[in-house]
Motif scaffolding. Sequence first.
Motif, short mmCIF file in Angstrom:
data_model
loop_
_atom_site.label_atom_id
_atom_site.label_comp_id
_atom_site.label_asym_id
_atom_site.label_seq_id
_atom_site.Cartn_x
_atom_site.Cartn_y
_atom_site.Cartn_z
N PHE A 137 44.60 41.46 31.70
CA PHE A 137 45.86 41.10 32.34
C PHE A 137 47.03 41.10 31.37
CE2 PHE A 137 42.86 38.85 35.36
CZ PHE A 137 42.86 39.91 36.24
N GLY A 138 46.74 40.95 30.09
CA GLY A 138 47.80 41.06 29.11
C GLY A 138 48.44 42.44 29.12
N MET A 139 47.63 43.46 29.45
CA MET A 139 48.14 44.82 29.56
C MET A 139 49.22 44.93 30.63
SD MET A 139 45.92 48.27 30.48
CE MET A 139 45.41 47.66 32.09
N MET A 140 49.12 44.08 31.66
CA MET A 140 50.06 44.12 32.78
C MET A 140 51.16 43.07 32.67
SD MET A 140 47.23 44.37 35.84
CE MET A 140 45.59 45.02 35.49
N GLY A 141 51.11 42.28 31.62
CA GLY A 141 52.08 41.20 31.49
C GLY A 141 51.82 40.06 32.45
N ILE A 142 50.57 39.90 32.90
CA ILE A 142 50.20 38.84 33.83
C ILE A 142 49.60 37.68 33.05
CG2 ILE A 142 48.68 38.20 35.74
CD1 ILE A 142 48.86 41.08 36.72
N GLU A 143 50.14 36.49 33.26
CA GLU A 143 49.65 35.30 32.57
C GLU A 143 48.34 34.84 33.20
OE1 GLU A 143 50.95 30.63 31.72
OE2 GLU A 143 52.21 31.95 32.95
N VAL A 144 47.36 34.48 32.37
CA VAL A 144 46.12 33.87 32.86
C VAL A 144 46.33 32.36 32.89
CG1 VAL A 144 43.67 33.53 32.43
CG2 VAL A 144 44.71 35.75 31.95
N ILE A 145 46.38 31.80 34.08
CA ILE A 145 46.66 30.38 34.21
C ILE A 145 45.40 29.55 33.99
CG2 ILE A 145 48.63 30.79 35.73
CD1 ILE A 145 46.90 30.15 38.12
N GLU A 146 45.56 28.26 33.94
CA GLU A 146 44.45 27.34 33.65
C GLU A 146 43.35 27.48 34.70
OE1 GLU A 146 42.09 23.85 34.15
OE2 GLU A 146 43.80 24.24 35.47
N HIS A 147 42.10 27.23 34.28
CA HIS A 147 40.92 27.55 35.08
C HIS A 147 40.95 26.89 36.46
CE1 HIS A 147 36.64 27.55 36.30
NE2 HIS A 147 36.57 28.66 35.60
N ALA A 148 41.16 25.59 36.53
CA ALA A 148 41.15 24.91 37.83
C ALA A 148 42.27 25.42 38.73
CB ALA A 148 41.28 23.40 37.62
N GLU A 149 43.42 25.69 38.16
CA GLU A 149 44.54 26.18 38.95
C GLU A 149 44.26 27.58 39.50
OE1 GLU A 149 49.41 26.72 38.70
OE2 GLU A 149 48.26 26.27 36.89
N ARG A 150 43.53 28.39 38.74
CA ARG A 150 43.17 29.72 39.23
C ARG A 150 42.41 29.62 40.54
NH1 ARG A 150 41.69 30.92 33.73
NH2 ARG A 150 39.50 31.20 34.21
N TYR A 151 41.48 28.67 40.62
CA TYR A 151 40.69 28.54 41.84
C TYR A 151 41.49 27.92 42.97
CZ TYR A 151 36.56 30.53 39.82
OH TYR A 151 35.67 31.42 39.28
N GLU A 152 42.44 27.07 42.67
CA GLU A 152 43.35 26.57 43.70
C GLU A 152 44.14 27.74 44.29
OE1 GLU A 152 45.75 23.63 41.85
OE2 GLU A 152 44.08 22.27 41.43
N ARG A 153 44.63 28.62 43.42
CA ARG A 153 45.36 29.79 43.90
C ARG A 153 44.45 30.70 44.72
NH1 ARG A 153 47.90 33.55 39.34
NH2 ARG A 153 45.67 33.78 38.90
N SER A 154 43.22 30.89 44.28
CA SER A 154 42.29 31.75 45.02
C SER A 154 41.98 31.18 46.39
CB SER A 154 41.00 31.95 44.23
OG SER A 154 41.25 32.70 43.06
N GLU A 155 41.87 29.87 46.48
CA GLU A 155 41.61 29.25 47.78
C GLU A 155 42.78 29.49 48.73
OE1 GLU A 155 39.97 25.04 49.64
OE2 GLU A 155 39.77 25.49 47.50
N ALA A 156 44.01 29.37 48.22
CA ALA A 156 45.18 29.69 49.03
C ALA A 156 45.16 31.15 49.45
CB ALA A 156 46.46 29.37 48.26
N TYR A 157 44.75 32.03 48.54
CA TYR A 157 44.66 33.47 48.80
C TYR A 157 43.72 33.74 49.98
CZ TYR A 157 44.65 38.39 47.08
OH TYR A 157 44.81 39.73 46.93
N ILE A 158 42.56 33.08 49.97
CA ILE A 158 41.58 33.26 51.03
C ILE A 158 42.11 32.72 52.35
CG2 ILE A 158 39.27 32.60 51.83
CD1 ILE A 158 38.43 32.62 48.84
N GLU A 159 42.76 31.56 52.31
CA GLU A 159 43.34 31.01 53.54
C GLU A 159 44.38 31.95 54.14
OE1 GLU A 159 44.82 27.27 52.21
OE2 GLU A 159 42.86 26.28 52.27
N ILE A 160 45.14 32.60 53.28
CA ILE A 160 46.13 33.57 53.77
C ILE A 160 45.44 34.78 54.40
CG2 ILE A 160 47.95 35.18 53.05
CD1 ILE A 160 48.71 33.04 50.91
N LEU A 161 44.43 35.30 53.72
CA LEU A 161 43.69 36.43 54.29
C LEU A 161 43.14 36.09 55.67
CD1 LEU A 161 41.63 37.70 51.20
CD2 LEU A 161 43.67 38.75 52.18
N LYS A 162 42.48 34.95 55.77
CA LYS A 162 41.89 34.56 57.05
C LYS A 162 42.97 34.41 58.13
CE LYS A 162 37.75 32.25 55.25
NZ LYS A 162 37.01 30.97 55.15
#
Length: 361
Positions: A137-162
């Motif tokens: 992700f550094g190649m794309m200039g995308i920041e890797v956020i803290e581990h727990a927050e990543r999964y909070e974001r992924s849960e929101a991502y899944i809720e949006i998809l559904k």
Amino acid sequence: MSKESNNERMPMQLGLFMPNCSNAYSMSTYKPDPQDWTFESNLRIAQAAEAADFDFLFPVAKWQGYGGKTDYLATSLETFTWASALLANTEKINIFSTVHVPVFHPVATAKMGATLDHIGKGRWGLNIVSGWSEHEFGMMGIEVIEHAERYERSEAYIEILKGLWTQEPGTFSYDCKWYTIKNGDVRPAPMNKPHPIIANAGVSEDAKEMVSRTCDWAFISPPSVEAAPEVVRNIKDRASKFGRSVQCACYPYVLWRDTESEAQEVRQKIVENIDRVAVDNWANGLKIQSGSFDDFTAEMYAFGGGALPLVGTKEHVAETLRDMYNDGMDGFLMVMLDYYEDTVRFDRDIAPLLKKMGVRP
């Protein structure tokens, strides 16, 4: 494959962890078919797996390799376009794409996924990856956020998809720290109802919590065959507290020969040709960011990228798969040394044994 278990348990589900990346999946210079990452090869393998009545195919999404002599996984086929071509050239096998949450907006993923599900007539599924690789992700200039927050974001991502897949077009809105969706509209809706299968591959505490609340399948990486039942029970118990059921699959490296010693000789050849630079780069990144592989050794990374080693005779492999299934594992995402030849051999050597054991139809 199904989303929810019924009163009667589904038969053992068999799949392939497909070689859509170069040198998949041993970090070793010993590989019988170093060009099996090509689409032509992947299509041949997919059609062999379908002929063998396998249930699903699963890719890895990578953006850069890991250096060393093999430059492990450096050359790869992107998984949405890969899935579209395979779905168009198969008839019954389920095919997944893998999405890195930081890379694709959920509306774009929902639209691409619905399209893929129409191409495959309801056979497409999605693996959600929260995104851990600073290297990629550094190649794309995308920041890797803290581990727990990543999964909070992924849960929101899944809720949006559904929401986009199940609610009336133009009626779904969502607002959170990471995304704002206004009158979301994705048409056509997917064919698989209520939505395509959603999976996550991870066994960290954060991953297990997210899976138990939002996913249909957990693709897990237990450190040993003996440790697998507890990992499965943990995930299923968590899901039951939310009134849900989650299916579990692990990824074993299946390597069999006529005798145990012959199989172990092949394994030793893989390990003796370890790509130490690639292993170190891979393991260091995982230890820092992933949270899923802390107990693994360099040799286990070399042999199948951390896959569970099922090495021995055909009887040993079949019996181990059966025992793990009886202990709660619902499916197996298999890694192989020579994918096409081993898929054909599996159908000839091991599939009949599993049928006799009553765990496969």
